[in-house]
Design a protein around this motif. Structure first.
Motif, PDB file in Angstrom:
ATOM      1  N   GLU A 159       0.830  -1.212   0.000  1.00 31.03           N
ATOM      2  CA  GLU A 159       0.000   0.000   0.000  1.00 31.03           C
ATOM      3  C   GLU A 159       0.859   1.254   0.000  1.00 31.03           C
ATOM      4  N   ILE A 160       2.004   1.171   0.648  1.00 35.05           N
ATOM      5  CA  ILE A 160       2.939   2.303   0.656  1.00 35.05           C
ATOM      6  C   ILE A 160       3.646   2.417  -0.690  1.00 35.05           C
ATOM      7  N   LEU A 161       4.129   1.288  -1.182  1.00 31.18           N
ATOM      8  CA  LEU A 161       4.917   1.299  -2.416  1.00 31.18           C
ATOM      9  C   LEU A 161       4.073   1.640  -3.638  1.00 31.18           C
ATOM     10  N   ARG A 162       2.814   1.243  -3.633  1.00 28.82           N
ATOM     11  CA  ARG A 162       1.937   1.598  -4.754  1.00 28.82           C
ATOM     12  C   ARG A 162       1.470   3.042  -4.686  1.00 28.82           C
ATOM     13  N   GLY A 163       1.702   3.704  -3.574  1.00 26.95           N
ATOM     14  CA  GLY A 163       1.243   5.075  -3.419  1.00 26.95           C
ATOM     15  C   GLY A 163      -0.208   5.176  -3.026  1.00 26.95           C
ATOM     16  N   GLU A 164      -0.811   4.064  -2.622  1.00 22.85           N
ATOM     17  CA  GLU A 164      -2.208   4.089  -2.195  1.00 22.85           C
ATOM     18  C   GLU A 164      -2.362   4.855  -0.886  1.00 22.85           C
ATOM     19  N   VAL A 165      -1.339   4.829  -0.065  1.00 19.85           N
ATOM     20  CA  VAL A 165      -1.319   5.570   1.193  1.00 19.85           C
ATOM     21  C   VAL A 165       0.000   6.339   1.260  1.00 19.85           C
ATOM     22  N   THR A 166      -0.081   7.622   1.578  1.00 21.90           N
ATOM     23  CA  THR A 166       1.106   8.456   1.746  1.00 21.90           C
ATOM     24  C   THR A 166       1.191   8.911   3.191  1.00 21.90           C
ATOM     25  N   LEU A 167       2.333   8.674   3.802  1.00 25.18           N
ATOM     26  CA  LEU A 167       2.527   9.030   5.204  1.00 25.18           C
ATOM     27  C   LEU A 167       3.608  10.092   5.341  1.00 25.18           C
ATOM     28  N   THR A 168       3.341  11.097   6.150  1.00 24.99           N
ATOM     29  CA  THR A 168       4.339  12.099   6.514  1.00 24.99           C
ATOM     30  C   THR A 168       4.148  12.456   7.980  1.00 24.99           C
ATOM     31  N   ASP A 169       5.291  12.745   8.629  1.00 19.66           N
ATOM     32  CA  ASP A 169       5.273  13.180  10.036  1.00 19.66           C
ATOM     33  C   ASP A 169       4.543  12.200  10.948  1.00 19.66           C
ATOM     34  N   LYS A 170       4.698  10.923  10.676  1.00 18.23           N
ATOM     35  CA  LYS A 170       4.074   9.887  11.493  1.00 18.23           C
ATOM     36  C   LYS A 170       5.150   9.063  12.205  1.00 18.23           C
ATOM     37  N   LYS A 171       4.736   8.473  13.317  1.00 22.67           N
ATOM     38  CA  LYS A 171       5.594   7.514  14.006  1.00 22.67           C
ATOM     39  C   LYS A 171       5.218   6.135  13.486  1.00 22.67           C
ATOM     40  N   VAL A 172       6.156   5.492  12.776  1.00 21.52           N
ATOM     41  CA  VAL A 172       5.818   4.295  12.009  1.00 21.52           C
ATOM     42  C   VAL A 172       6.695   3.122  12.427  1.00 21.52           C
ATOM     43  N   ALA A 173       6.056   1.959  12.587  1.00 19.31           N
ATOM     44  CA  ALA A 173       6.782   0.708  12.798  1.00 19.31           C
ATOM     45  C   ALA A 173       6.732  -0.116  11.523  1.00 19.31           C
ATOM     46  N   VAL A 174       7.878  -0.642  11.116  1.00 17.14           N
ATOM     47  CA  VAL A 174       7.947  -1.575   9.997  1.00 17.14           C
ATOM     48  C   VAL A 174       8.279  -2.943  10.577  1.00 17.14           C
ATOM     49  N   ILE A 175       7.383  -3.893  10.369  1.00 18.74           N
ATOM     50  CA  ILE A 175       7.562  -5.231  10.933  1.00 18.74           C
ATOM     51  C   ILE A 175       8.136  -6.147   9.862  1.00 18.74           C
ATOM     52  N   GLY A 176       9.389  -6.541  10.040  1.00 19.51           N
ATOM     53  CA  GLY A 176      10.067  -7.393   9.063  1.00 19.51           C
ATOM     54  C   GLY A 176      11.186  -6.640   8.370  1.00 19.51           C
ATOM     55  N   SER A 177      12.386  -7.254   8.334  1.00 18.94           N
ATOM     56  CA  SER A 177      13.537  -6.558   7.751  1.00 18.94           C
ATOM     57  C   SER A 177      14.130  -7.320   6.576  1.00 18.94           C
ATOM     58  N   GLY A 178      13.254  -7.901   5.739  1.00 16.66           N
ATOM     59  CA  GLY A 178      13.719  -8.309   4.427  1.00 16.66           C
ATOM     60  C   GLY A 178      13.998  -7.048   3.630  1.00 16.66           C
ATOM     61  N   MET A 179      14.461  -7.201   2.392  1.00  9.79           N
ATOM     62  CA  MET A 179      14.790  -6.007   1.618  1.00  9.79           C
ATOM     63  C   MET A 179      13.576  -5.112   1.412  1.00  9.79           C
ATOM     64  N   THR A 180      12.397  -5.705   1.230  1.00  9.58           N
ATOM     65  CA  THR A 180      11.199  -4.881   1.071  1.00  9.58           C
ATOM     66  C   THR A 180      10.943  -4.056   2.319  1.00  9.58           C
ATOM     67  N   GLY A 181      11.099  -4.664   3.493  1.00  9.47           N
ATOM     68  CA  GLY A 181      10.887  -3.947   4.733  1.00  9.47           C
ATOM     69  C   GLY A 181      11.870  -2.809   4.918  1.00  9.47           C
ATOM     70  N   ILE A 182      13.152  -3.091   4.678  1.00  8.22           N
ATOM     71  CA  ILE A 182      14.175  -2.063   4.864  1.00  8.22           C
ATOM     72  C   ILE A 182      13.985  -0.927   3.862  1.00  8.22           C
ATOM     73  N   GLU A 183      13.691  -1.272   2.606  1.00  7.88           N
ATOM     74  CA  GLU A 183      13.524  -0.227   1.589  1.00  7.88           C
ATOM     75  C   GLU A 183      12.243   0.557   1.806  1.00  7.88           C
ATOM     76  N   THR A 184      11.203  -0.084   2.311  1.00  8.74           N
ATOM     77  CA  THR A 184       9.985   0.651   2.655  1.00  8.74           C
ATOM     78  C   THR A 184      10.276   1.621   3.797  1.00  8.74           C
ATOM     79  N   ALA A 185      11.043   1.163   4.767  1.00  7.63           N
ATOM     80  CA  ALA A 185      11.450   2.039   5.869  1.00  7.63           C
ATOM     81  C   ALA A 185      12.252   3.226   5.345  1.00  7.63           C
ATOM     82  N   HIS A 186      13.127   2.971   4.380  1.00  7.72           N
ATOM     83  CA  HIS A 186      13.925   4.041   3.775  1.00  7.72           C
ATOM     84  C   HIS A 186      13.012   5.083   3.122  1.00  7.72           C
ATOM     85  N   LEU A 187      12.039   4.610   2.361  1.00  6.51           N
ATOM     86  CA  LEU A 187      11.109   5.520   1.703  1.00  6.51           C
ATOM     87  C   LEU A 187      10.329   6.344   2.722  1.00  6.51           C
TER      88      LEU A 187
END
Length: 655
Positions: free
Chosen positions: A506-534
């Motif tokens: 949902e984040i990568l497709r741009g369906e949801v855009t987040l700014t100034d939020k406190k966010v947890a990313v669960i899972g540190s495969g490459m998708t998780g780490i790169e989503t966290a980077h974004l």
């Protein structure tokens, strides 16, 4: 077109038809004894046929007992290897290309297990912090013996009819180890001062000149900057000013060209760059060397575009445009560029699948591979595209990399592939992989695949998910199911369906855009780490939680180091050994595995990145109603780009 790139070049007495150089890169194709194999000849021959002006082979052994990089590497340590080199030269010369053999010894960067379980020879007992192999300082007599091994290797190369020899003094291998104060702590005539650290290479160069003659083309590859500042060893290694000094001395010794590179194993990403490194990022290195010497300079700098290479030559950044991985990905790069077919280039996306598989090849059934070219290194096996499709229809469900690659090969074989794609664009998972920062190169692969199927007249029915009735009406000869995968959202975790919980797509497709939020990313495969980077780049406060002991379990270390260096600058918090137990209105409860205690954290949004599973929509029904059904890519087994491309290629090639 590209008049500078396709102008004739000169390296010593060697005249080249263009300024394109395939620089050295291991391929694990040689026979186990060290002789040139038929696969080697087919591999390098394909690049010569593809228009490369100068091909530099993988680094070849000067010491077959204690100087191996891997078990399937070309050797020039004995006369018995000369006939194979002669065959290689004949094949490359068929296409008016030149061939240079690179000679080397790995020194402390070698692997003991493939060298008789002996400690690795080095100028000093300084263990490599990347491979951690037992290392022993060479005696003065052993140094002299090694000089002679390099010289005799060059003599064999010349006697085989090879056009020139390149002495590998880069990337942290033995010669580089003597040059660098980081690895050379000797107190004899081969250590200490600049002149003493140069002595090993000088004796090799002078010996080759004496035995091979002043007219035999001699190139030296240098890491003109070891970039040890990237690993906090900034005061010890070679810097560009040292590289200039070495290059000038080599010119005085009548070396014909300098092949400019950078980095050693400790700073590996500065030598073999991950995807975040831009084209041309280190073009200032060969430019600086070129200004300091009057002999030709070969430059490497993630060169992918012929227009860019042409511009760099015109601006005198370097004399020859070098790349290894680009010609690995597309052996026809040179001819396509010359013919103006730049939209047909299969550009290397710097995924480093080649490096990952090469480094593991001795311990794995998987040989060295290209992530996006299944034929690369397998030219003998996959060269016969039988055109026996006779216009028969093959339905392909999904326009991701597996489906597009299958369609490309099927169309080449004269089948009539028809792709059904449920969205409005092709690319599949690639259209998610290209969204994080520094992943724009993924678009090169999308453009190549979509351009190829368009050129071949493949029909793509967008916004269409086929029904069983549609497929029956089509009456295809075969059906390829390449419908990808879907996110795993474990229902066993209480609260995972909560409003504050999202999946990475949902984040990568741009369906949801987040700014100034406190966010947890669960899972540190490459998708998780790169989503966290974004998310972090978009101004969010991001934390990554991982159940395993370390962040990024199972990821190739070069890619992991690269992305972690970027998210580290964005203050992303890391929590390994944390198992998610439940979610309740933004409160995430974890078990800290090493202590068995529970801890609760509060977030605005929780992103689930726990992998994906095959999309099995209609799979059972299709298999029950059609005889020839093949499942490709993530729809078969979730994997990487190479896995998807390979299933697509092979299914279409073998149909």
């Amino acid at each position: 077109m590209f008049k500078h790139l396709f102008s004739a070049g000169i390296i010593g007495s060697m005249k080249t038809k263009n300024r394109i150089v395939m620089t050295a890169m291991g391929n694990h194709l040689a026979n186990s004894a060290g002789s040139v194999s038929e696969r080697d000849i087919a591999f390098y021959g394909a690049r010569a046929k593809g228009g490369v002006g100068v091909i530099i082979t993988e680094c070849a052994l000067v010491d077959g007992v204690r100087g191996k990089g891997n078990n399937n590497q070309i050797s020039v340590a004995e006369d018995r290897f000369i006939p194979g080199l002669q065959q290689l030269a004949r094949e490359i010369h068929r296409y008016d290309s030149k061939v240079v053999v690179q000679i080397y010894h790995p020194g402390r960067q070698g692997i003991s297990a493939v060298n008789g379980n002996l400690p690795m020879l080095a100028p000093s007992e300084v263990e490599c912090q990347a491979v951690h192999q037992p290392t022993v300082a060479m005696t003065t007599a052993e140094v002299s013996d090694m000089v002679e091994r390099f010289i005799q290797a060059a003599v064999r190369v010349k006697s085989a009819g090879i056009d020139g020899v390149e002495v590998h003094g880069a990337h942290g291998y033995l010669i580089n180890q003597f040059l660098s104060p980081y690895t050379n702590k000797r107190e004899d005539e081969y250590g200490g001062s600049f002149e003493n650290r140069m002595r090993f290479l000088e004796e090799i160069v002078l010996g080759i000149r004496q035995h091979c003659g002043k007219d035999y083309p001699l190139i030296v590859r240098l890491s003109v900057d070891e970039f040890l500042g990237t690993v906090d060893e900034c005061e010890q290694g070679l810097k560009l000013a040292d590289g200039v000094k070495i290059a000038r001395r080599l010119e005085e010794l009548s070396v014909d060209a300098i092949d400019v590179s950078s980095g050693i194993y400790e700073s590996m990403n500065m030598a073999w760059e991950p995807s975040s490194f831009n084209q041309g990022w280190k073009s200032y290195l060969p430019e600086t060397i070129k200004k300091a010497v009057n002999i030709p300079v070969i430059g490497v700098a993630v060169i992918r575009d012929p227009e860019y290479a042409d511009k760099m030559i015109a601006e005198e950044k370097f004399d020859f445009a070098g790349s290894a991985r680009q010609h690995y990905a597309d052996p026809e790069w040179s001819n396509k560029a010359k013919e103006g077919k730049v939209d047909e280039l299969r550009k290397c996306i710097s995924c480093l699948h080649c490096m990952e598989t090469l480094m593991a090849a001795d311990m794995s059934p998987i040989p060295c591979q290209c992530g996006i070219n299944i034929q690369s290194g397998r030219e003998l096996e996959y060269s016969d595209f039988k055109q026996d499709g006779n216009g028969r229809i093959v339905a392909i469900i999904g326009a991701g990399p597996a489906g597009l690659e299958a369609a490309r090969v099927l169309a080449m074989r004269k089948y009539k592939p028809i792709i059904f794609e449920k969205t409005d664009k092709a690319g599949g998972q690639l259209e998610l992989a290209n969204k994080p920062p520094n992943k724009e190169k993924i678009n090169w692969l999308i453009n190549y695949l979509t351009g190829q199927v368009k050129k071949l007249g493949v029909e793509i029915r967008f916004n269409t998910a086929p029904t069983l009735a549609t497929l029956k009406e089509l009456n295809p000869y075969a059906i390829f199911i390449a419908q990808g995968s879907e996110p795993i959202m474990p229902e066993s975790i209480p609260g995972i369906a909560g409003q504050e919980v999202l999946c990475a797509t949902e984040i990568l497709r741009g369906e949801v855009t987040l700014t100034d939020k406190k966010v947890a990313v669960i899972g540190s495969g490459m998708t998780g780490i790169e989503t966290a980077h974004l998310l972090a780049e978009n101004g969010n406060e991001v934390s990554i939680f991982e159940m395993a002991d370390t962040i990024g379990p199972g990821l190739y270390f070069q890619n992991l180091i690269d992305v972690m260096s970027h998210i580290g600058k964005l203050s992303v918090k890391l929590y390994p050994k944390h198992k998610l137990l439940k979610i309740d209105n933004g409160n995430a409860t974890f078990e800290i595995r090493e202590r068995g205690e529970k801890k609760e954290y509060k977030f605005d949004v929780i992103i689930i990145c726990l992998g994906t599973k095959p999309n099995e929509t209609l799979t059972k029904e299709i298999k029950a109603n059609f005889e020839q059904v093949y499942i490709l890519g993530d729809a078969l087994k979730v994997g990487r780009i190479r896995d998807a491309m390979e299933t697509g290629f092979l299914s279409a090639y073998n149909l």
